[in-house]
Design an enzyme around this catalytic site. Sequence first.
Site, PDB file in Angstrom:
ATOM      1  N   GLY B  10      87.637  47.720  -7.818  1.00  0.00           N
ATOM      2  CA  GLY B  10      88.831  47.280  -8.529  1.00  0.00           C
ATOM      3  C   GLY B  10      89.129  48.192  -9.708  1.00  0.00           C
ATOM      4  CB  VAL B  14      88.682  44.032 -16.006  1.00  0.00           C
ATOM      5  CG1 VAL B  14      87.213  44.081 -16.428  1.00  0.00           C
ATOM      6  CG2 VAL B  14      89.358  42.796 -16.602  1.00  0.00           C
ATOM      7  CE  LYS B  45      94.884  44.485  -4.237  1.00  0.00           C
ATOM      8  NZ  LYS B  45      95.600  43.980  -5.389  1.00  0.00           N
ATOM      9  CE  LYS B 105      89.572  32.716 -13.925  1.00  0.00           C
ATOM     10  NZ  LYS B 105      89.912  34.135 -13.706  1.00  0.00           N
ATOM     11  CB  VAL B 132      82.854  32.093 -19.078  1.00  0.00           C
ATOM     12  CG1 VAL B 132      83.370  30.987 -20.000  1.00  0.00           C
ATOM     13  CG2 VAL B 132      82.496  31.521 -17.714  1.00  0.00           C
ATOM     14  CB  ILE B 136      82.876  35.032 -26.335  1.00  0.00           C
ATOM     15  CG1 ILE B 136      84.260  35.042 -26.980  1.00  0.00           C
ATOM     16  CG2 ILE B 136      81.889  34.243 -27.194  1.00  0.00           C
ATOM     17  CD1 ILE B 136      84.909  33.667 -27.090  1.00  0.00           C
ATOM     18  N   GLY B 187     103.464  38.904 -20.326  1.00  0.00           N
ATOM     19  CA  GLY B 187     102.313  39.174 -19.476  1.00  0.00           C
ATOM     20  C   GLY B 187     101.105  38.299 -19.799  1.00  0.00           C
ATOM     21  CE  LYS B 205      88.239  31.847 -17.539  1.00  0.00           C
ATOM     22  NZ  LYS B 205      89.514  32.051 -18.253  1.00  0.00           N
TER      23      LYS B 205
END
Lengths: 428, 428
Positions: B10, B14, B45, B105, B132, B136, B187, B205
């Site tokens: 991917g 991210v 893709k 998740k 999650v 953090i 967005g 989550k």
Amino acid sequence: MKSVKIGLLGLGTVGTGVVRIVEGHQEDLANQVATSIEIAKILVKDRTKARNIAIDAAKLTEDPWEIVRDPNIDIIVEVMGGIGQSKEVILEALEQGKHVVTANKDLMALHGPEILTKAREKGCDVFYEASVAGGIPIIRTLIEGFSSDRIKKIMGIVNGTTNYILTKMSQEGAAYADVLKEAQELGYAEADPTSDVEGLDAARKMTILSSLGFRSKVDLEDVTAKGISAVTQEDIQYAKKLGYEVKLLGIAERQDDLISVSVQPTMVKQSHPIASVNGVFNAVYVHGEAVGETMFYGAGAGEMPTATSVVADVVAVVKNMKLGVNGRQAHVSYNVTKQKTDEQIASKYFMLLHVEDRAGVLAQIAQVFSSLDVSIESVMQPSAPNRSGAELIIITHSTSKAAMNRVIDEFEKLAAVQKIKSVYRVEG
Amino acid sequence: MKSVKIGLLGLGTVGTGVVRIVEGHQEDLANQVATSIEIAKILVKDRTKARNIAIDAAKLTEDPWEIVRDPNIDIIVEVMGGIGQSKEVILEALEQGKHVVTANKDLMALHGPEILTKAREKGCDVFYEASVAGGIPIIRTLIEGFSSDRIKKIMGIVNGTTNYILTKMSQEGAAYADVLKEAQELGYAEADPTSDVEGLDAARKMTILSSLGFRSKVDLEDVTAKGISAVTQEDIQYAKKLGYEVKLLGIAERQDDLISVSVQPTMVKQSHPIASVNGVFNAVYVHGEAVGETMFYGAGAGEMPTATSVVADVVAVVKNMKLGVNGRQAHVSYNVTKQKTDEQIASKYFMLLHVEDRAGVLAQIAQVFSSLDVSIESVMQPSAPNRSGAELIIITHSTSKAAMNRVIDEFEKLAAVQKIKSVYRVEG
């Protein structure tokens, strides 16, 4: 694997909490490490003293060497504090091949590198999560959680006593001396409160946090510390009117290879998450280049919160023992950093001046700022001037600490300025 | 040790962040693990698509199997999302002995136990910190930081989209539909916002957090979810007047072997630390038996915060590789827990009723509460009654969810109650 045996050095508040958790959570702990954890020996000052926890008297000893040299003991948990005997005992424990868990911020701030080096040599773990911010797992967060990031700034409310005092002053309008007295009666402040109220305790904790966060060696003497004993109710009220809270903040900043670490009463914008951390609570705000703004909040002291962190470290040691990887995960401090000079330390400032009430004074003051290249964000006259003069509040744009000191020097020579009542760093 | 090779599945938001951190922080990362980390192959893709990051085209492939079956690849980083192909590909990667870091998740909430079991069998790590609350480090905190404690309650703002919408509604008085539209344009919300606004994303989550926090197996179908699409400006304004903020909270509670996990719009007292978590920020509040109240705050999504967590997991895998201890630190779920029934789930409630404006109505309403054993903390009539009737706000003492449902059933039959306008759980 036989049960893991702990030698507990100290049975004060935190030591008692450690006993309660290890005994009360036997099953939970055994479920996590598939081994029972047992407190085998406990160092106390007086074996005959009455205690508010049931302890097998045969486990108590007044001789630390009996514990650290006991071949059956695997892990030393040091919660007696101080830096004289603690250091000697911990180094000997490592020499004997025992792992160490400590809650001792003074020791780690002053002698951390020496202890961690010895631990690496001996293949032993030394963990010290409880040394900063009690129950908040901030040390593992800095080491592991942010291993991929570059931390630019750490701001901490890492001393519960002073946060309690400032919160009471802010919320109840009480004077510093009165709140300090109350805090002493409640046991939140010590009989000699110097280390807390003068920012020394916070400075030690910031030494530890900045070393970890910046992956660099930060020495206690590099941390400038100013406490809260000069904070007045007037300052706090003016701060609130302008949308700030006064907090004793440890601030560590890094820019490439330059760092600065300080502790000082700071005016923090009320909208900043750390501004609403009240009472004895602690919080550590971490700004990472990639992760952005984060904050970690919880109890900074107390029997059970601190014991939680100590026992979590014991669990980590036991896991490493089972995996056979002790002594390998010690903190790496590979960045070579230099202290920022006062010319390089930048922030906004709040200044409260008592000035003569006559035409031209403001122009004179503005002229000083301008000639020293300090740009003013706002000037306020918070109350009507009276016979004795007028008050002026000045908030600057971001400027260097050195430039601000030059402004202060000039004002001390300027007849129109009767008194520099207070100067605060401003954040948020 | 040769360089560690990553296969990245991917290259969306991210994935791009992961490339930026791994490439931009080469030196920092190598300093920590004494090994270089390299992104060897990337699944996309469309290989021919223009990208806003410079990538060696030879690394790109459209075939996931080419990556997971490449014997040179050590770690698979899965940031493509979804649960169909992701699951298949991750299971195959584990079969091939590769470690896995995922931000997925949905996959971990639905198929976590199966994937973790496979990982243990194969001696592979599976880490999922980024699944999650983005940046953090809450998963390592629950597993390691609180290993010694018993967690009683977790409350999370774990969906940034809904927190952004509720914050805007609260701060600007805007209507739900308008803010949703704006969030979509910015967005922050997807074209089909169902998963976010109906609480499904938060429920996934909370499945992960409660499994870890309670060291127990929690299934997604055990989590009740209610979203924010019915939250009105009126509710928010009444909440504020009474000292509350409306937040979409995931709430997981444990009492001995009984647990309950839910997601719902909740009125949170403004003095509670989670009440002031605004905008797209996330926060997880954890109440442990020993540690007391803690809270962890930061960015819940976004390219760089999420990538920080992904790469921190990669660092953890590489450390384990060097120590030879992969696949041994998987989460243990040893507690056998049961779901609380509605009779056992307790909280305070806020209720806004539209009632007939005539004498005796309040008595009738009070009678319903009293007959069903629900105790009232306060009753308010927020505005003057008019021709169409009156409004009543009732806040209850802590009561069971079942009892509250019985009250609602009675009010639906009672002529004096024209409409039950809203019912909220109350916390803080």
